[in-house]
Write a protein that holds these residues in place. Structure first.
Motif, short mmCIF file in Angstrom:
data_model
loop_
_atom_site.label_atom_id
_atom_site.label_comp_id
_atom_site.label_asym_id
_atom_site.label_seq_id
_atom_site.Cartn_x
_atom_site.Cartn_y
_atom_site.Cartn_z
N ALA A 45 0.82 -1.21 0.00
CA ALA A 45 0.00 0.00 0.00
C ALA A 45 0.86 1.27 0.00
O ALA A 45 0.46 2.29 -0.58
CB ALA A 45 -0.93 0.00 1.21
N ASN A 46 2.01 1.20 0.64
CA ASN A 46 2.86 2.39 0.76
C ASN A 46 3.95 2.48 -0.30
O ASN A 46 4.71 3.45 -0.33
CB ASN A 46 3.51 2.42 2.15
CG ASN A 46 2.49 2.60 3.26
OD1 ASN A 46 1.52 3.33 3.11
ND2 ASN A 46 2.69 1.91 4.38
N SER A 47 4.05 1.45 -1.14
CA SER A 47 5.07 1.50 -2.19
C SER A 47 4.65 2.47 -3.28
O SER A 47 3.47 2.70 -3.53
CB SER A 47 5.29 0.10 -2.78
OG SER A 47 4.12 -0.35 -3.44
N GLY A 48 5.61 3.02 -3.96
CA GLY A 48 5.31 3.98 -5.00
C GLY A 48 4.59 3.36 -6.19
O GLY A 48 3.69 3.97 -6.78
N ASP A 49 4.99 2.14 -6.54
CA ASP A 49 4.38 1.44 -7.68
C ASP A 49 3.63 0.22 -7.17
O ASP A 49 4.14 -0.90 -7.15
CB ASP A 49 5.46 1.01 -8.68
CG ASP A 49 6.18 2.20 -9.29
OD1 ASP A 49 5.52 3.22 -9.51
OD2 ASP A 49 7.41 2.09 -9.53
N THR A 50 2.39 0.44 -6.73
CA THR A 50 1.60 -0.64 -6.16
C THR A 50 1.14 -1.60 -7.25
O THR A 50 0.49 -1.18 -8.21
CB THR A 50 0.37 -0.09 -5.43
OG1 THR A 50 0.79 0.85 -4.45
CG2 THR A 50 -0.40 -1.21 -4.76
N PRO A 51 1.46 -2.89 -7.13
CA PRO A 51 0.96 -3.85 -8.11
C PRO A 51 -0.50 -4.19 -7.84
O PRO A 51 -1.08 -3.75 -6.83
CB PRO A 51 1.86 -5.07 -7.87
CG PRO A 51 2.24 -4.97 -6.43
CD PRO A 51 2.33 -3.50 -6.11
N LYS A 52 -1.10 -4.95 -8.72
CA LYS A 52 -2.46 -5.45 -8.47
C LYS A 52 -2.33 -6.67 -7.56
O LYS A 52 -1.69 -7.66 -7.91
CB LYS A 52 -3.14 -5.81 -9.79
CG LYS A 52 -3.42 -4.60 -10.67
CD LYS A 52 -4.07 -4.97 -11.97
CE LYS A 52 -3.08 -5.52 -12.98
NZ LYS A 52 -2.15 -4.49 -13.47
N VAL A 53 -2.94 -6.59 -6.37
CA VAL A 53 -2.76 -7.61 -5.34
C VAL A 53 -4.11 -8.17 -4.92
O VAL A 53 -5.05 -7.41 -4.65
CB VAL A 53 -2.04 -7.03 -4.10
CG1 VAL A 53 -1.82 -8.12 -3.05
CG2 VAL A 53 -0.72 -6.39 -4.49
N PHE A 54 -4.20 -9.49 -4.88
CA PHE A 54 -5.40 -10.16 -4.37
C PHE A 54 -5.00 -11.01 -3.18
O PHE A 54 -4.13 -11.89 -3.29
CB PHE A 54 -6.03 -11.04 -5.45
CG PHE A 54 -6.68 -10.26 -6.57
CD1 PHE A 54 -8.03 -9.94 -6.51
CD2 PHE A 54 -5.94 -9.84 -7.67
CE1 PHE A 54 -8.63 -9.22 -7.52
CE2 PHE A 54 -6.53 -9.11 -8.69
CZ PHE A 54 -7.88 -8.80 -8.62
N VAL A 55 -5.63 -10.75 -2.03
CA VAL A 55 -5.31 -11.45 -0.79
C VAL A 55 -6.56 -12.18 -0.30
O VAL A 55 -7.61 -11.54 -0.09
CB VAL A 55 -4.83 -10.47 0.30
CG1 VAL A 55 -4.54 -11.21 1.59
CG2 VAL A 55 -3.59 -9.71 -0.18
#
Length: 330
Positions: free
Chosen positions: A192-202
């Motif tokens: 969430a805090n990274s500059g380049d947020t990937p598409k994440v499914f949890v």
């Protein structure tokens, strides 16, 4: 003579090996194209639209294999635009969470190899990598399932970009609950805090991450659950629960594991006892030990043996008679 003939044949074939390999590769590629076209036609697949934008929009997506094994498959939408790239999905066991995130990954993969996809419509952003931490156990790997998960998550944390797709299914369940909550919460915070947020499914049952500020207040995080129909919220009858397999916004705090145990054919006595323990621990009450004639008899026998042992005088007593008294011959 056989070896001479075989050697001559090999030498003759090698003269045309270049053309033969080209023919074989062409036939293999053609077979793949025909197979994809045949499956797409038989199962009403649609042509996806690929875009350079880091988005993913799927209407009524389906799982390519699961829909062939059930009488009715419930499709679900996926919509990731500029915000909300992290989807945290909760819900009961057996409700379709894992199938959902896998179908998303399969649709993305099929789009990139030139295939039509199982959906009503799909807009897929170009994806550089698909990372998975799905709890799979490789029999040849001399590592625990949890260690494999850690390594896979470590790779995606180091290498994922804004064009990557990351799947985490029950990450953190293979260790102490507190450790698992911390690792999962830390992973989501990092994305969430990274500059380049990937598409994440949890997908997770660790609903504790929703409390005590374990997750940041971020527009990148969206919460979903698999809907469940239960006529009476106060009803304890597990048969009342109906899984709808529909992804909806929200959070789930129950896993309905006992209902899944019934579906799996677990003995009613086991499920009943599990319900009693669950009810007692949920209310903070003491869990009463099961009591029947055999257990009571054993407890009495052990107590009498202990009293005799404490009263035994090792200086003047006869050990043989002592043990014969405690363990009489049957």
């Amino acid at each position: 003579m056989e070896r001479v003939i075989t050697r001559d044949l090999i030498s003759h074939v090698l003269l045309f090996s270049t053309h033969l390999l080209k023919a074989v590769n062409f036939v293999a590629e053609l077979d793949c194209f025909l197979s994809l076209a045949l499956v797409a036609n038989q199962n009403n697949y649609v042509r996806p639209n690929l875009t350079t934008d880091a988005i993913l929009e799927i209407q009524n997506g389906r799982h390519v294999l699961q829909e062939m094994t059930v009488d009715t498959f419930i499709p679900n939408d996926t919509k990731i635009l500029d915000e909300g790239k992290i989807s945290i999905i909760t819900g009961p066991n057996y409700s379709g969470k894992s199938i959902y995130i896998k179908q998303v990954a399969l649709i993305v993969f099929l789009s990139h190899i030139g295939s039509f996809v199982p959906a009503d419509a799909a807009v897929v952003g170009l994806t550089d990598r698909i990372f998975c931490a799905m709890g799979s156990k490789l029999m040849a790997a001399e590592q625990s399932t949890f260690m494999i998960d850690l390594q896979q998550v470590g790779i995606m944390l180091r290498q994922a970009t804004s064009q990557s797709l990351c799947l985490l299914d029950e990450f953190g369940k293979g260790t102490l609950t507190e450790d698992g909550i911390g690792l999962l919460g830390g992973t989501v915070n990092y994305f969430a805090n990274s500059g380049d947020t990937p598409k994440v499914f949890v997908c997770t049952h660790l609903t504790e991450i929703f409390h005590e500020n374990l997750l940041p207040k971020s527009e990148e995080i969206k919460f979903y659950t698999m809907s469940v129909l239960r006529p009476e919220q106060s009803s304890m009858l597990m048969e009342d629960i109906v899984f709808l397999y529909r992804l909806v916004p929200g959070q789930a705090h129950l896993s309905y594991g006992l209902h899944c145990a019934i579906l799996a054919g677990i003995s009613n006595d086991v499920v009943k006892r599990a319900a009693e323990v669950l009810d007692a621990t949920g209310k903070g009450n003491h869990v009463e030990r099961l009591s029947d004639e055999n257990i009571v008899s054993q407890d009495q026998q052990y107590q009498e043996a202990l009293e005799k042992l404490l009263a035994f005088d090792t200086k003047i007593g006869n050990l043989n008679l002592f043990f014969d008294d405690i363990f009489p011959a049957s």
